[in-house]
Design a protein around this motif. Sequence first.
Motif, PDB file in Angstrom:
ATOM      1  N   ALA A  43       0.864  -1.168   0.000  1.00  0.00           N
ATOM      2  CA  ALA A  43       0.000   0.000   0.000  1.00  0.00           C
ATOM      3  C   ALA A  43       0.906   1.226   0.000  1.00  0.00           C
ATOM      4  N   PHE A  44       0.694   2.134  -0.952  1.00  0.00           N
ATOM      5  CA  PHE A  44       1.568   3.305  -1.031  1.00  0.00           C
ATOM      6  C   PHE A  44       0.812   4.477  -1.644  1.00  0.00           C
ATOM      7  N   GLU A  45       1.243   5.669  -1.290  1.00  0.00           N
ATOM      8  CA  GLU A  45       0.673   6.878  -1.880  1.00  0.00           C
ATOM      9  C   GLU A  45       1.601   7.401  -2.961  1.00  0.00           C
ATOM     10  N   TRP A  46       1.012   8.043  -3.968  1.00  0.00           N
ATOM     11  CA  TRP A  46       1.785   8.492  -5.130  1.00  0.00           C
ATOM     12  C   TRP A  46       1.118   9.692  -5.755  1.00  0.00           C
ATOM     13  N   THR A  47       1.933  10.675  -6.125  1.00  0.00           N
ATOM     14  CA  THR A  47       1.463  11.845  -6.865  1.00  0.00           C
ATOM     15  C   THR A  47       2.045  11.789  -8.280  1.00  0.00           C
ATOM     16  N   PRO A  48       1.215  11.623  -9.313  1.00  0.00           N
ATOM     17  CA  PRO A  48       1.724  11.540 -10.692  1.00  0.00           C
ATOM     18  C   PRO A  48       2.349  12.860 -11.152  1.00  0.00           C
ATOM     19  N   ALA A  49       3.183  12.768 -12.146  1.00  0.00           N
ATOM     20  CA  ALA A  49       3.766  13.958 -12.761  1.00  0.00           C
ATOM     21  C   ALA A  49       2.671  14.762 -13.459  1.00  0.00           C
ATOM     22  N   THR A  50       2.946  16.030 -13.700  1.00  0.00           N
ATOM     23  CA  THR A  50       1.974  16.891 -14.373  1.00  0.00           C
ATOM     24  C   THR A  50       2.073  16.787 -15.893  1.00  0.00           C
TER      25      THR A  50
END
Length: 282
Positions: free
Chosen positions: A15-22
């Motif tokens: 389980a992990f959190e991730w912010t995609p590139a713009t």
Amino acid sequence: MKLHITYDHPIPINAFEWTPATYRQSPHVHASLEIGLCLSGKGAFFFGNKRYAASPGDLFIVNNEERHIAQSDPDDPSRYLFINFDAAMLLAEEPGLLLPFSYRSTHFCNHIAGGSALAQELTPWILAIAEELQVKSAGYLAMAKSALIQLCGRLLRHYNGLLTEVERQTMVQSVRQIQSLAALVEQRYREPISLGELADELGLSVSRVSRAFLETTGYRFSDYVSLLRIQSAKQDLTGTDKAVAHIAFECGFQSLPTFYRVFKEIVGMSPIVYRQSIGVAH
């Protein structure tokens, strides 16, 4: 691009959190299955030629074949919580749970809208898995696995109702064939085995069973055998004082160098370092 997934826990769930590139990065694929929950922000999620807008509460279903990538809105970057897990675990538990992930990409909607009844039903189980793996209270592995089964069971009930009878029967037949093959592998993975021998026993063609196995589990047959052998070796390394060489041959490997190479590829460290990392003398 195919990503190699390693797991941070004794069971194959991350389980992990991730912010995609713009900007839109290169899509990727991995053998593991995945469910993503958009926690905040906006953006898009791409599956092959399909594009879905993403906003808080949205869920996305990812199988082991479809190339995918998410992208953030530059003005309001999205943040996701992903549950990533090994299909082999569901195969051993209840093969029918794999049906929601055995879709044909062109006919499947990967997106579950936030606020929908299904999203509201699934989200608590996603959050529960992440919390169990993070807090690690007593019994957390069993609780995380149980929550994943609840999650996939609810997905199964939803998607099962959307299939035509022909689609359902085709998918069920494939899963049953793979279940039979997997059962034989689990009985004999410590022995020298070949896909041809097992396919003959099941009355199936090698090409048919090989393709169905890869589509259903995300693994090539030989890789799945290696996975079972390494899982068994990990148990012996942590639960016994057997010599590493003894464990290697007992688990089905024909040479020590092969065992070391495959163990490091799957676990990310050597058998000796793995044993030392959990406080067991070698």
